[in-house]
Design a protein around this motif. Structure first.
Motif, PDB file in Angstrom:
ATOM      1  N   GLN A  79       0.834  -1.197   0.000  1.00 34.62           N
ATOM      2  CA  GLN A  79       0.000   0.000   0.000  1.00 34.62           C
ATOM      3  C   GLN A  79       0.872   1.252   0.000  1.00 34.62           C
ATOM      4  OE1 GLN A  79      -3.244   0.006  -0.294  1.00 34.62           O
ATOM      5  NE2 GLN A  79      -3.571  -2.191  -0.085  1.00 34.62           N
ATOM      6  N   GLN A 130      -0.461   4.804  -0.101  1.00 32.70           N
ATOM      7  CA  GLN A 130      -1.359   5.156   1.004  1.00 32.70           C
ATOM      8  C   GLN A 130      -0.878   4.611   2.339  1.00 32.70           C
ATOM      9  OE1 GLN A 130      -5.691   4.712  -0.206  1.00 32.70           O
ATOM     10  NE2 GLN A 130      -4.736   3.270  -1.619  1.00 32.70           N
ATOM     11  N   LYS A 168      -1.924   6.053   5.643  1.00 30.84           N
ATOM     12  CA  LYS A 168      -3.323   5.840   6.005  1.00 30.84           C
ATOM     13  C   LYS A 168      -3.466   4.587   6.853  1.00 30.84           C
ATOM     14  CE  LYS A 168      -7.804   4.764   3.884  1.00 30.84           C
ATOM     15  NZ  LYS A 168      -8.526   4.594   2.590  1.00 30.84           N
ATOM     16  N   ASP A 203       2.286   8.474   1.832  1.00 31.22           N
ATOM     17  CA  ASP A 203       1.663   9.440   0.950  1.00 31.22           C
ATOM     18  C   ASP A 203       2.580   9.735  -0.214  1.00 31.22           C
ATOM     19  OD1 ASP A 203      -0.473   9.654   2.754  1.00 31.22           O
ATOM     20  OD2 ASP A 203       0.688  11.046   3.973  1.00 31.22           O
ATOM     21  N   ASP A 204       2.004  10.337  -1.264  1.00 32.00           N
ATOM     22  CA  ASP A 204       2.784  10.641  -2.448  1.00 32.00           C
ATOM     23  C   ASP A 204       4.000  11.478  -2.151  1.00 32.00           C
ATOM     24  OD1 ASP A 204       2.291   9.498  -4.794  1.00 32.00           O
ATOM     25  OD2 ASP A 204       0.859  10.976  -5.528  1.00 32.00           O
TER      26      ASP A 204
END
Length: 200
Positions: A63, A66, A69, A177-178
């Motif tokens: 993942q 993300q 998250k 995150d990006d």
């Protein structure tokens, strides 16, 4: 006329662009191992237990875009903090460059082979178990001595070892995150995961 040096030999970490920074990750997966800290000495040891997000077949974060998250305590790996993260594996490209050392011969950027990290025995492929299968109380039974990979040479394993194959002798001897460049998840005061370079 001498050819231009590769970017990691001519650029400091802080001058690399996102693509260059991420390509430094060798894909070993060691940054995703759960670590234990000795309460008295402060020494940190690694276990063969991995973050729940690690894909055991690719040694990559399942993942990655993300991961924050799913792992809220992730800490971004940056050129500014890499020098203070002494619990990174000694073979980590980010750590090596921060310490003024060359990349390992088996690093994909050097070898030109994305699987050389696995064939050299310097990844976690076929050597780990997911945290979902191990109780916290049993983590001490999973401490490993192959985290820094110092005993394994890059040409030790010549055959292709795919996920699910019987473990070769080399295996036994031994990410947000990006905008994030890495991750760290802490699981309490005395245990936690390491920092993942990009791609992990």
């Amino acid at each position: 006329m001498t050819s231009e040096l590769p970017f990691w030999q001519r650029k400091p970490l802080e001058d690399m662009n996102r693509e260059e920074w991420e390509s430094l990750c060798d894909g070993c997966g060691k940054c995703c191992l759960i670590k234990l800290e000795d309460e008295d000495s402060g020494d940190i040891v690694a276990t063969d237990v991995t973050c729940k997000l690690l894909d055991l077949g690719t040694c990559q974060c399942s993942q990655y875009p993300q991961r924050s998250k799913y792992v809220p305590d992730c800490v971004t790996l940056t050129p500014e903090n890499i020098g203070s993260l002494g619990f990174m594996p000694a073979t980590c490209a980010y750590r090596l460059l921060a310490e003024g050392k060359p990349l390992e011969d088996w690093h994909p950027l050097v070898s030109g082979d994305p699987d050389s990290v696995h064939r050299s025995g310097n990844s976690v492929l076929n050597r780990v178990v997911p945290e979902t299968e191990v109780e916290d109380a049993d983590l001490e039974d999973h401490v490993i001595d192959w985290f820094d990979g110092e005993a394994i040479k890059w040409d030790f394993v010549e055959e292709d070892l795919s996920p699910g194959d019987p473990a070769d002798k080399a295996w036994n001897d031994g990410s947000g995150d990006d905008e994030a460049w890495g991750e760290e998840e802490s699981r309490g005061e005395h245990q936690g995961r390491g920092v993942a370079g990009d791609g992990a």
